[in-house]
Write an enzyme that holds these catalytic residues in place. Structure first.
Site, short mmCIF file in Angstrom:
data_model
loop_
_atom_site.label_atom_id
_atom_site.label_comp_id
_atom_site.label_asym_id
_atom_site.label_seq_id
_atom_site.Cartn_x
_atom_site.Cartn_y
_atom_site.Cartn_z
N CYS A 85 -16.72 11.03 -8.39
CA CYS A 85 -15.36 10.48 -8.35
C CYS A 85 -14.33 11.60 -8.39
CB CYS A 85 -15.18 9.45 -9.47
SG CYS A 85 -13.74 8.37 -9.20
N HIS A 193 -19.12 5.78 -8.12
CA HIS A 193 -19.82 6.04 -9.38
C HIS A 193 -21.28 5.62 -9.24
CE1 HIS A 193 -16.36 7.01 -11.98
NE2 HIS A 193 -15.70 6.19 -11.18
N GLU A 195 -23.62 5.91 -11.32
CA GLU A 195 -24.10 5.35 -12.58
C GLU A 195 -23.69 3.89 -12.76
OE1 GLU A 195 -19.97 6.81 -13.58
OE2 GLU A 195 -21.60 7.37 -12.23
#
Length: 215
Positions: A85, A193, A195
């Site tokens: 990001c 992202h 994750e």
């Protein structure tokens, strides 16, 4: 050592901006040994480095100032470096964000020459939610994720000077770079992202860990 036993020592850089715990959990699920560190010396001994980030470009570069030289040296030595990001945007040369905020010129890491632009037109900003990844060229980071969806939250997007630095794109009124990498391949970034991107994100993190193991 078998392939299942092989893993990588990954340092998640703590410079005051970033979802450190969620990134760490994602990397651990990808079978990495992870250390969160604010000590530049730890980057020297890591197999790979993750530069997470949320917030403003100028604040990110200011906070990351003490790590600048060691990040540049690590990248030059071929060590894998993943920006996430804001961390991806910091890999570029500069950003319109600093100008919009009246902060003047703010120098990025310039590991991938280019600039970060703000979405314009009638598109809702920030670009938030799930969107599709279209792989434009081969890179180990994106193996097996063409056409998968990832989770985005951002108002600016990267425009590398060299189009070959674009590894994957996403359509948000126009196609923008959602994954980038330098010519050597060891410096890479995701605008989304991983994750927070479910199975596709986990695959990307596993690809990164495998890349670190192979280097």
């Amino acid at each position: 050592m078998t392939e299942r036993q092989a893993t990588a020592e990954v340092v998640v850089l703590d410079y005051g901006l970033g979802n450190l715990r969620s990134v760490t959990r994602g990397l651990e699920r990808a079978d990495a040994h992870v250390e969160i560190s604010d000590d530049p010396a730890d980057l020297d001994v890591a197999d790979g480095i993750v530069l997470p980030g949320v917030g403003a470009f100028s604040e990110g570069m200011d906070n990351a100032g003490p790590f600048r030289d060691v990040l540049l040296d690590a990248a030059a030595d071929g060590k894998p470096l993943l920006g996430i990001c804001l961390g991806m945007q910091m890999l570029l040369t500069d950003s319109e964000e600093a100008e919009h905020a009246g902060e003047g010129d703010v120098e990025g890491l310039d590991l991938i020459p280019g600039t970060n632009l703000r979405f314009d037109g009638d598109r809702k900003v920030p670009h938030m939610g799930w969107n599709e990844l279209s792989v434009e060229r081969d890179h180990p980071l994106v193996a097996g994720v063409d056409g998968e969806y990832a989770y985005f939250v951002h108002s600016y997007y990267a425009r590398p000077e060299d189009p070959t630095a674009i590894v994957a794109t996403t359509d948000y009124g126009e196609h923008f770079a959602s994954v980038v990498a330098n010519e050597a391949g060891n410096v890479m970034g995701t605008q989304f992202h991983p994750e927070k991107s479910g199975d596709a994100g986990l695959r990307i993190l596993r690809n990164f860990v495998e890349y670190c193991t192979d280097c």
